[in-house]
Design a protein around this motif. Structure first.
Motif, PDB file in Angstrom:
ATOM      1  N   HIS A 297     -33.333 -84.463 -82.807  1.00 52.26           N
ATOM      2  CA  HIS A 297     -34.691 -84.657 -83.452  1.00 52.26           C
ATOM      3  C   HIS A 297     -35.508 -83.104 -83.362  1.00 52.26           C
ATOM      4  CE1 HIS A 297     -34.026 -88.991 -83.098  1.00 52.26           C
ATOM      5  NE2 HIS A 297     -33.954 -88.778 -81.856  1.00 52.26           N
ATOM      6  N   LEU A 298     -34.498 -82.131 -83.259  1.00 51.26           N
ATOM      7  CA  LEU A 298     -35.233 -80.828 -83.233  1.00 51.26           C
ATOM      8  C   LEU A 298     -35.554 -80.375 -84.838  1.00 51.26           C
ATOM      9  CD1 LEU A 298     -33.481 -78.473 -80.831  1.00 51.26           C
ATOM     10  CD2 LEU A 298     -35.802 -79.325 -80.574  1.00 51.26           C
ATOM     11  N   GLU A 299     -36.754 -79.959 -85.076  1.00 57.91           N
ATOM     12  CA  GLU A 299     -37.173 -79.605 -86.414  1.00 57.91           C
ATOM     13  C   GLU A 299     -38.019 -78.034 -86.365  1.00 57.91           C
ATOM     14  OE1 GLU A 299     -39.423 -82.415 -88.354  1.00 57.91           O
ATOM     15  OE2 GLU A 299     -38.017 -83.971 -88.371  1.00 57.91           O
ATOM     16  N   THR A 300     -37.601 -77.235 -87.426  1.00 58.83           N
ATOM     17  CA  THR A 300     -38.534 -76.228 -87.684  1.00 58.83           C
ATOM     18  C   THR A 300     -39.730 -76.687 -88.562  1.00 58.83           C
ATOM     19  OG1 THR A 300     -36.583 -74.919 -87.171  1.00 58.83           O
ATOM     20  CG2 THR A 300     -38.465 -73.737 -88.119  1.00 58.83           C
ATOM     21  N   ARG A 301     -40.968 -76.274 -87.885  1.00 62.92           N
ATOM     22  CA  ARG A 301     -42.195 -76.466 -88.592  1.00 62.92           C
ATOM     23  C   ARG A 301     -43.312 -75.767 -88.135  1.00 62.92           C
ATOM     24  NH1 ARG A 301     -43.708 -82.575 -86.806  1.00 62.92           N
ATOM     25  NH2 ARG A 301     -45.608 -81.958 -88.019  1.00 62.92           N
ATOM     26  N   PRO A 302     -44.319 -75.458 -88.958  1.00 64.38           N
ATOM     27  CA  PRO A 302     -45.477 -74.904 -88.606  1.00 64.38           C
ATOM     28  C   PRO A 302     -46.119 -75.414 -87.214  1.00 64.38           C
ATOM     29  CG  PRO A 302     -45.428 -75.068 -90.828  1.00 64.38           C
ATOM     30  CD  PRO A 302     -44.405 -76.015 -90.389  1.00 64.38           C
ATOM     31  N   ILE A 303     -46.508 -74.704 -86.437  1.00 61.47           N
ATOM     32  CA  ILE A 303     -47.035 -75.114 -85.028  1.00 61.47           C
ATOM     33  C   ILE A 303     -48.389 -75.517 -85.037  1.00 61.47           C
ATOM     34  CG2 ILE A 303     -47.310 -73.081 -84.054  1.00 61.47           C
ATOM     35  CD1 ILE A 303     -46.072 -76.233 -82.256  1.00 61.47           C
ATOM     36  N   ALA A 304     -49.143 -74.789 -85.771  1.00 66.22           N
ATOM     37  CA  ALA A 304     -50.809 -74.759 -85.770  1.00 66.22           C
ATOM     38  C   ALA A 304     -51.092 -76.048 -86.186  1.00 66.22           C
ATOM     39  CB  ALA A 304     -51.491 -73.538 -86.734  1.00 66.22           C
ATOM     40  N   VAL A 337     -41.986 -72.868 -85.353  1.00 66.53           N
ATOM     41  CA  VAL A 337     -41.443 -73.231 -83.980  1.00 66.53           C
ATOM     42  C   VAL A 337     -40.391 -74.399 -84.017  1.00 66.53           C
ATOM     43  CG1 VAL A 337     -41.983 -73.837 -81.663  1.00 66.53           C
ATOM     44  CG2 VAL A 337     -43.466 -72.295 -82.714  1.00 66.53           C
ATOM     45  N   ARG A 338     -39.235 -74.261 -83.372  1.00 68.78           N
ATOM     46  CA  ARG A 338     -38.269 -75.274 -83.593  1.00 68.78           C
ATOM     47  C   ARG A 338     -38.287 -76.112 -82.316  1.00 68.78           C
ATOM     48  NH1 ARG A 338     -33.418 -76.937 -85.880  1.00 68.78           N
ATOM     49  NH2 ARG A 338     -31.907 -77.823 -84.817  1.00 68.78           N
ATOM     50  N   PHE A 339     -38.894 -77.614 -82.604  1.00 69.29           N
ATOM     51  CA  PHE A 339     -39.339 -78.311 -81.691  1.00 69.29           C
ATOM     52  C   PHE A 339     -39.176 -79.691 -81.614  1.00 69.29           C
ATOM     53  CE2 PHE A 339     -42.939 -77.880 -83.961  1.00 69.29           C
ATOM     54  CZ  PHE A 339     -43.555 -79.114 -83.720  1.00 69.29           C
ATOM     55  N   ASP A 340     -39.074 -80.614 -80.823  1.00 67.29           N
ATOM     56  CA  ASP A 340     -39.315 -82.099 -81.042  1.00 67.29           C
ATOM     57  C   ASP A 340     -40.257 -82.352 -80.842  1.00 67.29           C
ATOM     58  OD1 ASP A 340     -39.019 -85.012 -79.662  1.00 67.29           O
ATOM     59  OD2 ASP A 340     -37.221 -84.927 -80.572  1.00 67.29           O
ATOM     60  N   GLU A 341     -40.991 -83.153 -81.923  1.00 70.24           N
ATOM     61  CA  GLU A 341     -42.301 -83.519 -81.946  1.00 70.24           C
ATOM     62  C   GLU A 341     -42.933 -84.466 -80.884  1.00 70.24           C
ATOM     63  OE1 GLU A 341     -45.538 -85.810 -84.850  1.00 70.24           O
ATOM     64  OE2 GLU A 341     -43.720 -85.162 -85.774  1.00 70.24           O
ATOM     65  N   GLY A 342     -42.127 -85.638 -80.570  1.00 64.80           N
ATOM     66  CA  GLY A 342     -42.449 -86.492 -79.597  1.00 64.80           C
ATOM     67  C   GLY A 342     -42.368 -85.939 -78.342  1.00 64.80           C
ATOM     68  N   THR A 442     -50.063 -72.623 -68.672  1.00 63.88           N
ATOM     69  CA  THR A 442     -49.758 -71.629 -69.670  1.00 63.88           C
ATOM     70  C   THR A 442     -48.277 -72.201 -70.393  1.00 63.88           C
ATOM     71  OG1 THR A 442     -51.161 -70.103 -68.839  1.00 63.88           O
ATOM     72  CG2 THR A 442     -49.676 -69.586 -70.593  1.00 63.88           C
ATOM     73  N   LEU A 443     -48.359 -72.482 -71.314  1.00 64.35           N
ATOM     74  CA  LEU A 443     -46.792 -72.877 -72.078  1.00 64.35           C
ATOM     75  C   LEU A 443     -46.756 -71.753 -73.028  1.00 64.35           C
ATOM     76  CD1 LEU A 443     -44.574 -74.568 -72.793  1.00 64.35           C
ATOM     77  CD2 LEU A 443     -45.893 -76.042 -74.355  1.00 64.35           C
ATOM     78  N   VAL A 444     -45.449 -71.097 -72.967  1.00 66.15           N
ATOM     79  CA  VAL A 444     -44.835 -69.953 -74.010  1.00 66.15           C
ATOM     80  C   VAL A 444     -43.872 -70.672 -74.884  1.00 66.15           C
ATOM     81  CG1 VAL A 444     -44.335 -67.627 -74.204  1.00 66.15           C
ATOM     82  CG2 VAL A 444     -45.779 -68.173 -72.186  1.00 66.15           C
ATOM     83  N   MET A 445     -44.109 -70.488 -76.086  1.00 64.89           N
ATOM     84  CA  MET A 445     -43.100 -71.303 -77.133  1.00 64.89           C
ATOM     85  C   MET A 445     -42.344 -70.004 -77.683  1.00 64.89           C
ATOM     86  SD  MET A 445     -44.803 -74.681 -78.405  1.00 64.89           S
ATOM     87  CE  MET A 445     -46.297 -74.109 -78.845  1.00 64.89           C
ATOM     88  N   THR A 446     -41.205 -70.289 -78.065  1.00 61.94           N
ATOM     89  CA  THR A 446     -40.565 -69.083 -78.859  1.00 61.94           C
ATOM     90  C   THR A 446     -40.598 -69.417 -80.282  1.00 61.94           C
ATOM     91  OG1 THR A 446     -39.075 -68.832 -77.142  1.00 61.94           O
ATOM     92  CG2 THR A 446     -38.441 -67.793 -79.255  1.00 61.94           C
ATOM     93  N   ARG A 447     -41.241 -68.495 -81.329  1.00 58.86           N
ATOM     94  CA  ARG A 447     -41.348 -68.618 -82.789  1.00 58.86           C
ATOM     95  C   ARG A 447     -39.885 -68.634 -83.251  1.00 58.86           C
ATOM     96  NH1 ARG A 447     -46.209 -64.906 -84.906  1.00 58.86           N
ATOM     97  NH2 ARG A 447     -45.574 -65.870 -86.619  1.00 58.86           N
ATOM     98  N   ASP A 448     -39.606 -69.436 -84.134  1.00 58.47           N
ATOM     99  CA  ASP A 448     -38.422 -69.373 -85.075  1.00 58.47           C
ATOM    100  C   ASP A 448     -38.493 -68.070 -86.059  1.00 58.47           C
ATOM    101  OD1 ASP A 448     -35.899 -70.606 -85.154  1.00 58.47           O
ATOM    102  OD2 ASP A 448     -36.407 -71.185 -87.093  1.00 58.47           O
ATOM    103  N   ALA A 449     -37.319 -67.438 -86.235  1.00 61.84           N
ATOM    104  CA  ALA A 449     -37.477 -66.515 -87.153  1.00 61.84           C
ATOM    105  C   ALA A 449     -37.417 -66.921 -88.499  1.00 61.84           C
ATOM    106  CB  ALA A 449     -36.195 -65.550 -87.046  1.00 61.84           C
TER     107      ALA A 449
END
Length: 449
Positions: A297-304, A337-342, A442-449
């Protein structure tokens, strides 16, 4: 020795050995052909001969004889038939021989020897003769075909011996390593996780020794982790179950006989059922993280936009519970960011819920999101009792409960699930407790290129 190096030696040897053997044969033949006859000096022969001998003529004769192999016999005669030098025992030096003696010697040895008479470039009054005796079998020039096939036979024999020896060496090295590794892995597969693999050698197979030992230790740790997991679940589930059973028996046995006591008992039972349900949800989420189902369920989407939506929802819950929740999203909508929403929601909820649980009514909870090249950082802070310094290094461990009131409830899975989710996304998270009180995650997430 590495298997790759062993095969390189084998191939290099096969390529170079024929050249080396041919060079070796050439050197041997050269030294054999360099075994020349020894010619006496000018002064020695001048003292023997009654006739003067020209020095230049003797030098030419010496050069002539020095090119003949030592296996040839020769006799040097002056014009008076006096033997100046001889390698034939029948013609000793200083003796005088006759034509009859020469004829008899030639006739007796004709079947076995060849005789040759030479008078190489004499000057002046010198009249020296050289008689050479050669074995007939040595007189024949070597057959080039025989020489070629002999050389090839030696080359092939050398290649066979070298390749055979190297093949046996490599095969024994591989077989010994594989046998030891097979035995060790079999015993590990049967459950002997305390068995340390110690395979001697330096090839690629034995280099698996450290990898297999790391795997063994990881399996051992995983087995211990599962044991702790089961023991922790058993311990944590017993408490609400015991309470549910106790209040149910109180109602059944008539101990709680008034409507108020029955209602109070049923209220406690319902709250403990809710607690069990939350524990089971935590367990299911933790197991799903271990199985890796979330990766689908990983998706690349705007994080803000996601963070703003999350902040609105948890802000309402916090305000409803009497907490002062503030949020500031300083992230551009173009940051993806590439992440699983849930899973991300679950991780952030666990952190915020901890903050709500461990702050008093009217307490402050702040969520701040910022961006930098390559990362998006989300920090959640509260003004609760904080986390003791000795508990910070282990705050994300499975089933860990410190002495702080921040760990007084639950099974110790909440922050473990957060850490697992973060690690699964290849992100980073840190916990801190400032000197003034409160806790910060503090959570540091990696941005997707």
């Amino acid at each position: 020795m590495k298997i790759r190096t062993q095969f390189r030696i084998l191939i290099t040897g096969i390529l170079l050995l024929p050249f080396l053997v041919i060079v070796f044969i050439g050197v041997i033949d050269y030294y054999r052909s360099s075994d020349r006859s020894v010619v006496p000096g000018y002064e020695e022969v001048s003292a023997i001969s009654a006739t003067p001998i020209d020095r230049t003529s003797w030098k030419r004769l010496s050069d002539f004889l020095s090119r003949k192999p030592a296996r040839n016999d020769y006799v040097i005669l002056d014009q008076d038939m006096v033997v100046l030098h001889s390698t034939l025992p029948e013609f000793p030096q200083r003796s005088r021989i006759t034509d009859r003696m020469l004829a008899s010697t030639i006739r007796d040895g004709d079947e076995k020897y060849l005789f040759q008479f030479d008078k190489p470039g004499m000057k002046g009054d010198s009249d020296l003769v050289v008689m050479t005796r050669v074995l007939r079998k040595h007189h024949r020039a070597p057959d080039p075909i025989i020489f070629f096939f002999r050389t090839m036979l030696i080359v092939l024999a050398s290649l066979f011996v070298f390749a055979g020896a190297m093949t046996v060496f490599i095969a024994r090295s591989i077989a010994a390593s594989v046998t030891l590794l097979e035995e060790s892995t079999r015993r590990i597969a049967e459950g002997e996780l305390d068995l340390e693999i110690n395979v001697r050698g330096s090839n690629e197979i034995t280099s698996l020794n450290s990898s297999l030992n790391r795997m063994r230790l990881a399996l051992k740790e995983e087995q211990a982790r599962k044991s702790r997991f089961i023991m922790g679940i058993t311990h944590d589930l017993k408490t609400p179950l015991a309470l549910i059973k106790g209040y149910a028996e109180a109602i059944t046995d008539g101990i709680a006989d008034s409507p108020d006591s029955i209602a109070r008992s049923l209220g406690i039972v319902c709250s403990k059922v809710d607690q069990l349900e939350g524990m089971i949800d935590d367990l299911i989420g933790f197991i799903k993280m271990d199985t890796g189902e979330w990766r689908q369920h990983l998706e690349t989407r705007p994080i803000a936009p996601y963070l703003r939506s999350f902040a609105r929802r948890v802000g309402e819950d916090a305000n409803l519970l009497g907490r002062n929740f503030t949020c500031e999203i300083l992230v551009d909508d173009s940051a993806v960011v590439r992440f699983d929403e849930g899973l991300l929601r679950r991780a952030l909820e666990n952190i915020v819920n901890n903050a709500i649980r461990y702050t008093h009514e009217g307490g402050k909870i702040c969520m701040l999101a910022t961006e930098s090249p390559g990362t998006v950082t989300v920090a959640i802070r509260d003004d609760g009792p904080g986390i003791p310094a000795e508990d910070l290094p282990r705050i994300f461990e499975l089933f860990f409960r410190g002495n702080s009131s921040r760990r007084e409830e639950g099974m110790g899975l909440g922050l473990s699930i957060v850490k697992t989710i973060v690690a699964a996304h290849d992100w980073k998270i840190e916990a801190a407790s400032p000197p003034g009180g409160g806790a910060s995650f503090t959570l540091v997430m990696t941005r997707d290129a």
